[in-house]
Design an enzyme around this catalytic site. Structure first.
Site, PDB file in Angstrom:
ATOM      1  N   ASP A  18       0.831  -1.206   0.000  1.00 17.67           N
ATOM      2  CA  ASP A  18       0.000   0.000   0.000  1.00 17.67           C
ATOM      3  C   ASP A  18       0.868   1.261   0.000  1.00 17.67           C
ATOM      4  O   ASP A  18       1.982   1.253   0.541  1.00 17.67           O
ATOM      5  CB  ASP A  18      -0.902  -0.022   1.257  1.00 17.67           C
ATOM      6  CG  ASP A  18      -2.073   0.936   1.121  1.00 17.67           C
ATOM      7  OD1 ASP A  18      -2.328   1.436  -0.001  1.00 17.67           O
ATOM      8  OD2 ASP A  18      -2.732   1.201   2.134  1.00 17.67           O
ATOM      9  N   ARG A  31      -0.136   8.976 -10.067  1.00 19.35           N
ATOM     10  CA  ARG A  31      -0.263   7.772  -9.242  1.00 19.35           C
ATOM     11  C   ARG A  31       0.352   6.554  -9.937  1.00 19.35           C
ATOM     12  O   ARG A  31       0.943   5.682  -9.311  1.00 19.35           O
ATOM     13  CB  ARG A  31      -1.740   7.494  -8.958  1.00 19.35           C
ATOM     14  CG  ARG A  31      -2.416   8.494  -8.054  1.00 19.35           C
ATOM     15  CD  ARG A  31      -3.902   8.168  -7.903  1.00 19.35           C
ATOM     16  NE  ARG A  31      -4.121   6.809  -7.445  1.00 19.35           N
ATOM     17  CZ  ARG A  31      -4.028   6.439  -6.163  1.00 19.35           C
ATOM     18  NH1 ARG A  31      -3.754   7.326  -5.239  1.00 19.35           N
ATOM     19  NH2 ARG A  31      -4.216   5.192  -5.814  1.00 19.35           N
ATOM     20  N   HIS A  35       2.876   3.078  -9.003  1.00 14.40           N
ATOM     21  CA  HIS A  35       2.718   1.641  -9.266  1.00 14.40           C
ATOM     22  C   HIS A  35       3.949   1.094  -9.999  1.00 14.40           C
ATOM     23  O   HIS A  35       4.407  -0.018  -9.722  1.00 14.40           O
ATOM     24  CB  HIS A  35       1.459   1.390 -10.102  1.00 14.40           C
ATOM     25  CG  HIS A  35       0.188   1.798  -9.404  1.00 14.40           C
ATOM     26  ND1 HIS A  35      -0.059   1.484  -8.089  1.00 14.40           N
ATOM     27  CD2 HIS A  35      -0.896   2.493  -9.836  1.00 14.40           C
ATOM     28  CE1 HIS A  35      -1.244   1.961  -7.734  1.00 14.40           C
ATOM     29  NE2 HIS A  35      -1.770   2.594  -8.775  1.00 14.40           N
ATOM     30  N   LEU A 129      11.056 -20.545  -4.883  1.00 13.35           N
ATOM     31  CA  LEU A 129      10.069 -19.606  -4.329  1.00 13.35           C
ATOM     32  C   LEU A 129       8.777 -19.712  -5.139  1.00 13.35           C
ATOM     33  O   LEU A 129       8.814 -19.700  -6.369  1.00 13.35           O
ATOM     34  CB  LEU A 129      10.598 -18.166  -4.435  1.00 13.35           C
ATOM     35  CG  LEU A 129       9.609 -17.054  -4.057  1.00 13.35           C
ATOM     36  CD1 LEU A 129       9.389 -17.005  -2.550  1.00 13.35           C
ATOM     37  CD2 LEU A 129      10.110 -15.691  -4.535  1.00 13.35           C
ATOM     38  N   ARG A 192      -4.914  -2.342   8.972  1.00 13.79           N
ATOM     39  CA  ARG A 192      -6.082  -3.208   8.759  1.00 13.79           C
ATOM     40  C   ARG A 192      -5.766  -4.237   7.679  1.00 13.79           C
ATOM     41  O   ARG A 192      -4.775  -4.104   6.950  1.00 13.79           O
ATOM     42  CB  ARG A 192      -7.310  -2.376   8.395  1.00 13.79           C
ATOM     43  CG  ARG A 192      -7.093  -1.433   7.241  1.00 13.79           C
ATOM     44  CD  ARG A 192      -8.360  -0.643   6.900  1.00 13.79           C
ATOM     45  NE  ARG A 192      -8.073   0.343   5.875  1.00 13.79           N
ATOM     46  CZ  ARG A 192      -8.013   1.657   6.081  1.00 13.79           C
ATOM     47  NH1 ARG A 192      -8.219   2.163   7.284  1.00 13.79           N
ATOM     48  NH2 ARG A 192      -7.737   2.480   5.092  1.00 13.79           N
ATOM     49  N   SER A 194      -7.971  -5.162   5.197  1.00 14.59           N
ATOM     50  CA  SER A 194      -8.608  -4.829   3.914  1.00 14.59           C
ATOM     51  C   SER A 194      -9.020  -6.071   3.115  1.00 14.59           C
ATOM     52  O   SER A 194      -8.748  -6.161   1.916  1.00 14.59           O
ATOM     53  CB  SER A 194      -7.678  -3.939   3.079  1.00 14.59           C
ATOM     54  OG  SER A 194      -7.473  -2.720   3.743  1.00 14.59           O
TER      55      SER A 194
END
Ligand code: FPP
Length: 252
Positions: A18, A31, A35, A129, A192, A194
């Protein structure tokens, strides 16, 4: 201390990445730039997990609720996923990383679904992995789809309702083939879940950091691993219980 020297390394790390948007805003960037930078952190982290021996990494890339974002951002994210899958697949395979996806993929455009399907098939078994991307994922969706499958088993006579137990449901949940997460990391300051892995996180250690995801570099990850290691050592047990040799010496 480096994480490779830790006594308790989490086997499975789940992450809520986040803060991409806020990181970008702080720098007067779009924005989407956040990302893009976030994807760079994913790359570094995957390499680091292979290096230190974390065997499972599960990333929340796109939640069921993320469809509510501006259409241009949703479109950008979907393109970023397609590009990332295309560009990274070979490198991941060479490094012994297998890629898998969880979530309601039906809602995604055909192109992305096809890429996901072909990529999941192409990786060899026994990876160093397992990198799982949660896409259009929600914990409540996951529990609901598991309940539907259990109902189907009841309707087809495979089991009776009174035979349903925790294990019956657990087997139908996403990630049922791998151990539950040992450590959940959430960046970006919110404390939280979410709607992430609600069932699977029941016993998971939670680690929250104020750092935005694009700032969460390898050294920040190491800090989280060290915090986890310390917590495990204080897991309600005494030093003597953990180190049985000390118990023997106490009883002498
Ligand atoms: C949350 O930050 C981040 C996302 C919804 C997208 C996460 C995607 C990446 C990091 C790219 C990685 C790609 C792959 C294939 C793993 P936010 O936008 O909610 O940030 P904000 O809370 O500051 O607005």
């Amino acid at each position: 201390m480096a994480s490779k020297d830790l006594e308790y390394l989490p086997n499975h790390v789940a992450i809520i990445m986040d803060g991409n948007g806020r990181w970008a805003r702080q720098r007067n960037l779009e924005r989407t730039e956040g990302h893009l930078e976030g994807l760079e952190r994913v790359r570094g982290l995957v390499q680091h997990c292979v290096k230190v021996g974390v065997e499972f990494l599960t990333l929340f890339a796109f939640s069921s609720e993320n469809w509510q974002r501006p259409e241009s951002e949703v479109t950008y994210l979907l393109h970023l996923f397609v590009r990332a899958i295309e560009n990274e697949a070979n490198q991941l395979e060479e490094n012994g990383v297998r890629l898998a996806f969880i979530g309601d993929l039906e809602a995604f455009p055909n192109e992305l679904r096809e890429k996901i399907k072909s990529i999941e098939k192409s990786f060899p078994p026994n990876p160093k992995l397992l990198l799982t991307i949660a896409a259009n994922y929600g914990g409540r969706w996951d529990i609901t789809q598991a309940a539907q499958k259990v109902c189907e088993s009841v309707l087809s006579g495979v089991i009776r309702p009174e035979q349903i137990n925790i294990d019956t449901i657990a087997k139908k949940m996403s990630l049922s083939e791998i151990p539950e997460p040992d450590l959940l990391i959430r960046t970006g300051g919110e404390k939280r879940l979410s709607n992430y892995l609600l069932w699977q996180l029941a016993y998971t250690e939670l680690y929250f950091t104020e750092k935005y995801w694009p700032e969460f570099d390898v050294s920040a990850f190491e800090e989280a691993l060290i915090a986890f290691s310390r917590r495990e050592r204080r897991f309600g047990k005494t030093h003597e219980q953990i180190h049985s040799k000390d118990v023997e010496s106490l009883s002498q």
